[in-house]
Design an enzyme around this catalytic site. Sequence first.
Site, PDB file in Angstrom:
ATOM      1  N   ARG A   1      -1.128 -15.670 -23.948  1.00  0.00           N
ATOM      2  CA  ARG A   1      -1.275 -17.033 -24.965  1.00  0.00           C
ATOM      3  C   ARG A   1      -0.323 -18.048 -24.447  1.00  0.00           C
ATOM      4  O   ARG A   1       0.806 -18.286 -24.889  1.00  0.00           O
ATOM      5  CB  ARG A   1      -0.971 -16.782 -26.406  1.00  0.00           C
ATOM      6  CG  ARG A   1      -1.390 -17.636 -27.450  1.00  0.00           C
ATOM      7  CD  ARG A   1      -0.347 -18.955 -27.494  1.00  0.00           C
ATOM      8  NE  ARG A   1       0.799 -18.637 -28.042  1.00  0.00           N
ATOM      9  CZ  ARG A   1       2.081 -19.354 -27.661  1.00  0.00           C
ATOM     10  NH1 ARG A   1       2.321 -19.945 -26.901  1.00  0.00           N
ATOM     11  NH2 ARG A   1       3.327 -18.896 -28.400  1.00  0.00           N
TER      12      ARG A   1
ATOM     13  N   GLU B   1       7.799 -13.783 -24.251  1.00  0.00           N
ATOM     14  CA  GLU B   1       7.356 -15.320 -24.249  1.00  0.00           C
ATOM     15  C   GLU B   1       6.097 -15.335 -24.013  1.00  0.00           C
ATOM     16  O   GLU B   1       5.250 -14.829 -23.260  1.00  0.00           O
ATOM     17  CB  GLU B   1       8.074 -16.130 -23.137  1.00  0.00           C
ATOM     18  CG  GLU B   1       7.846 -17.474 -23.203  1.00  0.00           C
ATOM     19  CD  GLU B   1       8.297 -18.325 -24.141  1.00  0.00           C
ATOM     20  OE1 GLU B   1       9.459 -18.104 -24.368  1.00  0.00           O
ATOM     21  OE2 GLU B   1       7.847 -19.179 -24.821  1.00  0.00           O
ATOM     22  N   ASP B   2       5.259 -16.003 -25.054  1.00  0.00           N
ATOM     23  CA  ASP B   2       3.930 -16.230 -24.793  1.00  0.00           C
ATOM     24  C   ASP B   2       2.867 -15.068 -24.723  1.00  0.00           C
ATOM     25  O   ASP B   2       2.224 -14.897 -24.028  1.00  0.00           O
ATOM     26  CB  ASP B   2       3.740 -17.231 -23.968  1.00  0.00           C
ATOM     27  CG  ASP B   2       3.962 -18.712 -24.040  1.00  0.00           C
ATOM     28  OD1 ASP B   2       4.845 -18.889 -25.352  1.00  0.00           O
ATOM     29  OD2 ASP B   2       3.817 -19.589 -23.442  1.00  0.00           O
TER      30      ASP B   2
ATOM     31  N   ASN C   1       1.775 -26.982 -28.634  1.00  0.00           N
ATOM     32  CA  ASN C   1       1.857 -27.538 -27.131  1.00  0.00           C
ATOM     33  C   ASN C   1       0.670 -27.333 -26.304  1.00  0.00           C
ATOM     34  O   ASN C   1       0.128 -26.379 -26.532  1.00  0.00           O
ATOM     35  CB  ASN C   1       3.436 -26.924 -26.439  1.00  0.00           C
ATOM     36  CG  ASN C   1       4.438 -27.139 -27.204  1.00  0.00           C
ATOM     37  OD1 ASN C   1       4.914 -28.181 -27.764  1.00  0.00           O
ATOM     38  ND2 ASN C   1       5.280 -26.133 -27.726  1.00  0.00           N
TER      39      ASN C   1
ATOM     40  N   LYS D   1      11.400 -22.042 -18.599  1.00  0.00           N
ATOM     41  CA  LYS D   1      12.237 -21.669 -19.437  1.00  0.00           C
ATOM     42  C   LYS D   1      13.555 -21.445 -18.905  1.00  0.00           C
ATOM     43  O   LYS D   1      14.539 -21.961 -19.491  1.00  0.00           O
ATOM     44  CB  LYS D   1      11.779 -20.440 -20.461  1.00  0.00           C
ATOM     45  CG  LYS D   1      10.465 -20.571 -21.325  1.00  0.00           C
ATOM     46  CD  LYS D   1      10.729 -20.918 -22.689  1.00  0.00           C
ATOM     47  CE  LYS D   1       9.382 -21.428 -23.259  1.00  0.00           C
ATOM     48  NZ  LYS D   1       9.726 -21.851 -24.624  1.00  0.00           N
TER      49      LYS D   1
ATOM     50  N   ASP E   1      10.633 -15.456 -28.342  1.00  0.00           N
ATOM     51  CA  ASP E   1      10.926 -16.959 -28.250  1.00  0.00           C
ATOM     52  C   ASP E   1      10.007 -17.539 -29.292  1.00  0.00           C
ATOM     53  O   ASP E   1      10.462 -18.412 -30.202  1.00  0.00           O
ATOM     54  CB  ASP E   1      10.859 -17.603 -26.971  1.00  0.00           C
ATOM     55  CG  ASP E   1      11.232 -18.822 -26.693  1.00  0.00           C
ATOM     56  OD1 ASP E   1      12.235 -19.347 -27.417  1.00  0.00           O
ATOM     57  OD2 ASP E   1      10.577 -19.625 -26.098  1.00  0.00           O
ATOM     58  N   ASP E   2       8.740 -17.239 -29.260  1.00  0.00           N
ATOM     59  CA  ASP E   2       7.830 -17.922 -30.132  1.00  0.00           C
ATOM     60  C   ASP E   2       8.222 -17.583 -31.453  1.00  0.00           C
ATOM     61  O   ASP E   2       7.525 -18.542 -32.404  1.00  0.00           O
ATOM     62  CB  ASP E   2       6.433 -17.489 -29.467  1.00  0.00           C
ATOM     63  CG  ASP E   2       6.327 -18.040 -28.073  1.00  0.00           C
ATOM     64  OD1 ASP E   2       6.326 -19.039 -27.822  1.00  0.00           O
ATOM     65  OD2 ASP E   2       6.152 -16.885 -27.336  1.00  0.00           O
TER      66      ASP E   2
ATOM     67  N   TYR F   1       8.898 -28.658 -18.188  1.00  0.00           N
ATOM     68  CA  TYR F   1       8.586 -28.031 -19.318  1.00  0.00           C
ATOM     69  C   TYR F   1       7.593 -28.560 -19.743  1.00  0.00           C
ATOM     70  O   TYR F   1       6.587 -29.386 -19.215  1.00  0.00           O
ATOM     71  CB  TYR F   1       9.976 -27.980 -19.912  1.00  0.00           C
ATOM     72  CG  TYR F   1      10.018 -27.056 -21.273  1.00  0.00           C
ATOM     73  CD1 TYR F   1       9.947 -25.643 -21.110  1.00  0.00           C
ATOM     74  CD2 TYR F   1      10.267 -27.453 -22.610  1.00  0.00           C
ATOM     75  CE1 TYR F   1       9.795 -24.736 -22.456  1.00  0.00           C
ATOM     76  CE2 TYR F   1      10.229 -26.656 -23.867  1.00  0.00           C
ATOM     77  CZ  TYR F   1      10.011 -25.278 -23.273  1.00  0.00           C
ATOM     78  OH  TYR F   1      10.170 -24.634 -24.449  1.00  0.00           O
TER      79      TYR F   1
HETATM   80  N1  LIG Z   1       7.325 -26.351 -30.833  1.00  0.00           N
HETATM   81  C1  LIG Z   1       7.630 -25.071 -30.432  1.00  0.00           C
HETATM   82  O1  LIG Z   1       8.802 -24.805 -30.241  1.00  0.00           O
HETATM   83  C2  LIG Z   1       6.500 -23.790 -30.532  1.00  0.00           C
HETATM   84  C3  LIG Z   1       5.137 -24.300 -30.626  1.00  0.00           C
HETATM   85  N2  LIG Z   1       4.206 -23.122 -30.255  1.00  0.00           N
HETATM   86  C4  LIG Z   1       2.757 -23.506 -30.635  1.00  0.00           C
HETATM   87  O2  LIG Z   1       2.107 -22.869 -31.403  1.00  0.00           O
HETATM   88  C5  LIG Z   1       0.774 -22.716 -31.099  1.00  0.00           C
HETATM   89  C6  LIG Z   1       0.516 -21.394 -31.768  1.00  0.00           C
HETATM   90  O3  LIG Z   1       1.125 -20.180 -31.103  1.00  0.00           O
HETATM   91  P1  LIG Z   1       1.053 -18.814 -31.623  1.00  0.00           P
HETATM   92  O4  LIG Z   1       1.303 -18.557 -32.922  1.00  0.00           O
HETATM   93  O5  LIG Z   1       1.692 -17.941 -30.632  1.00  0.00           O
HETATM   94  O6  LIG Z   1      -0.443 -18.432 -31.265  1.00  0.00           O
HETATM   95  P2  LIG Z   1      -1.466 -17.378 -32.120  1.00  0.00           P
HETATM   96  O7  LIG Z   1      -2.661 -17.155 -31.309  1.00  0.00           O
HETATM   97  O8  LIG Z   1      -0.650 -16.311 -32.472  1.00  0.00           O
HETATM   98  O9  LIG Z   1      -2.011 -18.097 -33.376  1.00  0.00           O
HETATM   99  C7  LIG Z   1      -2.560 -19.174 -33.732  1.00  0.00           C
HETATM  100  C8  LIG Z   1      -3.355 -19.228 -35.005  1.00  0.00           C
HETATM  101  O10 LIG Z   1      -3.753 -20.485 -35.184  1.00  0.00           O
HETATM  102  C9  LIG Z   1      -4.939 -20.395 -36.135  1.00  0.00           C
HETATM  103  N3  LIG Z   1      -5.847 -21.346 -35.891  1.00  0.00           N
HETATM  104  C10 LIG Z   1      -6.620 -21.218 -34.778  1.00  0.00           C
HETATM  105  N4  LIG Z   1      -7.390 -22.563 -34.806  1.00  0.00           N
HETATM  106  C11 LIG Z   1      -7.129 -22.966 -36.224  1.00  0.00           C
HETATM  107  C12 LIG Z   1      -8.030 -23.688 -36.999  1.00  0.00           C
HETATM  108  N5  LIG Z   1      -8.619 -24.831 -36.467  1.00  0.00           N
HETATM  109  N6  LIG Z   1      -7.328 -24.254 -38.244  1.00  0.00           N
HETATM  110  C13 LIG Z   1      -6.234 -23.415 -38.734  1.00  0.00           C
HETATM  111  N7  LIG Z   1      -5.518 -22.479 -37.941  1.00  0.00           N
HETATM  112  C14 LIG Z   1      -6.205 -22.329 -36.814  1.00  0.00           C
HETATM  113  C15 LIG Z   1      -5.225 -18.815 -35.478  1.00  0.00           C
HETATM  114  O11 LIG Z   1      -6.005 -18.388 -36.546  1.00  0.00           O
HETATM  115  C16 LIG Z   1      -4.152 -18.247 -35.541  1.00  0.00           C
HETATM  116  O12 LIG Z   1      -3.607 -17.876 -36.776  1.00  0.00           O
HETATM  117  C17 LIG Z   1       0.535 -22.941 -29.632  1.00  0.00           C
HETATM  118  O13 LIG Z   1       0.125 -23.902 -29.250  1.00  0.00           O
HETATM  119  C18 LIG Z   1       2.224 -23.040 -29.116  1.00  0.00           C
HETATM  120  O14 LIG Z   1       2.211 -24.016 -28.200  1.00  0.00           O
HETATM  121  C19 LIG Z   1       4.854 -21.865 -30.345  1.00  0.00           C
HETATM  122  C20 LIG Z   1       5.868 -21.444 -30.040  1.00  0.00           C
HETATM  123  C21 LIG Z   1       7.096 -22.694 -29.894  1.00  0.00           C
HETATM  124  C1  LIG Z   2       7.421 -23.820 -26.682  1.00  0.00           C
HETATM  125  C2  LIG Z   2       6.557 -22.699 -26.544  1.00  0.00           C
HETATM  126  O1  LIG Z   2       7.392 -21.714 -26.336  1.00  0.00           O
HETATM  127  C3  LIG Z   2       5.293 -22.577 -26.710  1.00  0.00           C
HETATM  128  O2  LIG Z   2       4.585 -23.450 -27.031  1.00  0.00           O
HETATM  129  O3  LIG Z   2       4.886 -21.559 -26.739  1.00  0.00           O
HETATM  130 MG   LIG Z   3       6.252 -19.797 -25.890  1.00  0.00          MG
END
Ligand SMILES: NC(=O)C1=CN([C@@H]2O[C@H](COP(=O)(O)OP(=O)(O)OC[C@H]3O[C@@H](n4cnc5c(N)ncnc54)[C@H](O)[C@@H]3O)[C@@H](O)[C@H]2O)C=CC1
Ligand SMILES: CC(=O)C(=O)O
Ligand SMILES: [Mg+2]
Length: 614
Positions: free
Chosen positions: A189, A278-279, A463, A207, A301-302, A136
């Site tokens: 993504r 997912e993603d 991540n 996952k 999930d996200d 993971y």
């Molecule tokens: N810890 C966890 O369980 C999870 C973590 N994530 C992480 O969240 C991140 C984003 O995922 P999503 O929302 O699906 O992506 P997304 O592409 O839908 O959203 C990304 C957002 O970040 C903004 N952004 C990009 N560069 C930026 C900057 N320099 N300053 C401020 N905002 C900025 C974009 O404008 C957009 O609103 C990924 O890296 C993913 O790994 C996602 C799901 C679960």
């Molecule tokens: C953890 C997860 O689902 C993500 O980073 O997209």
């Molecule tokens: Mg994800």
Amino acid sequence: MLLCRRTLTKSNWVSSARSLGLRHYGVPPAVAASDPRLDKTVQVTASKGVNIIHDPLLSKGTAFSLAERERLSIRGLVPPRCQEMDKQLLRVKRNLDDCRTPLAKFVFLSALQDRNETLFYRLLINHLEELAGIIYTPTVGLACLRSHSIYRRSRGMYFSTQDRGAMSAMVYNWPHDEVDVIVVTDGSRVLGLGDLGANGMQIPIGKLSLYVAAGGIRPRAVLPVVLDVGTNNESLLNDPLYLGMGHPRIEGEDYYSFVDEWVTAVKSRWPNALIQFEDFKYPHAYNLLNKYRNKVTCFNDDIQSTSSITLAGILAGLKARGRKQEDLNQERIICVGAGSAGVGVCEGIIDCMVAQGRVRSRDEAYSRIWMMDQHGLLGNPALSAEESDQTVARKGERTQLDERQQCYVKADLPDRLTLEEVVERVKPTAILGLTGIRGVFSEKAIRTMAKYEEKPIVFPLSNPDTHAECTAEEAFSWTDGRAIFASGSPFADVTLPNGRIGRTNQCNNSYSFPGLGLGITVSRANEVTPTMFLETARVIADMASPAQLKEGTLFPGVANLRDVALAVGTRVCEVAYEEGVATAKLKEGEMLSEVVKNSMFQPEYVPLVHHSYY
Ligand SMILES: NC(=O)C1=CN([C@@H]2O[C@H](COP(=O)(O)OP(=O)(O)OC[C@H]3O[C@@H](n4cnc5c(N)ncnc54)[C@H](O)[C@@H]3O)[C@@H](O)[C@H]2O)C=CC1
Ligand SMILES: CC(=O)C(=O)O
Ligand SMILES: [Mg+2]
């Protein structure tokens, strides 16, 4: 599902299978059955000979007993000494430890999963903390980037643009009738790594490995899927080794009708399966969730399970500060990232504030969160024009905010303020990073935050670790060791200058989805409800002891993911019955917690019996 761990005789298996509506296509399933001669649970299979050895769901490697070798016609096809699982575990762990890099470990573990799933899952459960970081995040991220180079053997199913019109037939190519959980991605993504097309397959595989290891879903009942609708990743399109479709992503109606064909096909064969989206990139992620949430058993999930664990982290963080969970409405939260995860997480926080009854309206709850995207704060454009700030001009065009994002726009602050400016004006108590961009939490922003809040909640959630908004070291160093810290990917604890340990936590949806899937599967819920996500957060937020909270530990460690899943699964199952969405019948006097616990898969070898009837 309620029946699946019951000891079944062959005849009552057939009647139970009928009553569960199970049908047989192609290769029939191996089923658990009680064999009077062995007086022990056995697995009956139609397979025989070398097919058994090469079937990862049935193979025991060197552990087949002599009687079994005789029964299954594999005598002479494996080395003579029967070696039980404990010895096999020694061997595979030694070989794993010899792998020099995390990616080499990933390849080794994939190969083990492809030859012997029972052994793979025993190893994974025994070393969950160590190996979760390989199968993971973070290593799975690297594996996705390199997927086309390290490809060995297929796992899961691919549905591509060349399969339009054929999906309803294709689903019958999958060799198992029983599918409880499907994780599907379009690779648009992948973590914070962007569009990785068909290489995204490693994410559903990883996952689902956690669904099995932590959530106790049976290995034969999980299905990883990639919807290959093309990729806009030029380097993959130009790479001769890339294995996905070599055209740009389809979009618009073309895209949605493609996904619709897939959902229809999957539901026609596995009507009860839970689908985890997912993603998927924004806004597809939301559009698909809204389209299907009331039609099929599914969640994103996200958006949703990330909201559960992040809310759990904040609630536990409040307790770590000596506050009550009901004080959530007193928080001032900056969410950097306004995509699927950012908006999803904030909606979960809003839902919780409303459920706690400490805000007068949803709008009041929105006022406690300041949301930012790559252009800066979602604020009032009229005010930014007045300030004529140079930074405003620098940040480029922002596409129209949609109705979900609009809710967070702050009328009293200029649009597009920088993080440092927002922190100075808002004096946040918590900051969440969901951008996928390394370094977005600047030293100045976090130091300013720590000036106003004794124990700032700092959650760089993106991540893999290389994309986290800040590192644990940075967070502790910029807050003089006072941060309550959680990250999406694991970071080691930090030794602070005063000798104290800065505790890190992993705040990842891997804490929530296995239990959600377990509860939904056991109850056969036909809908995934908002209460399930809220209750998941509550359950996890209450797991750390007062002593752990005091030192900054918010959740049980990753090694305990199975216990977390059991607790979450039990509560989700209860919610399913309370809200009337469960379809599995409970027997008189059955304890739900016991039913859930007993339904969890345990990786153990059971005697195999060949029977041509199956
Ligand atoms: N810890 C966890 O369980 C999870 C973590 N994530 C992480 O969240 C991140 C984003 O995922 P999503 O929302 O699906 O992506 P997304 O592409 O839908 O959203 C990304 C957002 O970040 C903004 N952004 C990009 N560069 C930026 C900057 N320099 N300053 C401020 N905002 C900025 C974009 O404008 C957009 O609103 C990924 O890296 C993913 O790994 C996602 C799901 C679960
Ligand atoms: C953890 C997860 O689902 C993500 O980073 O997209
Ligand atoms: Mg994800």
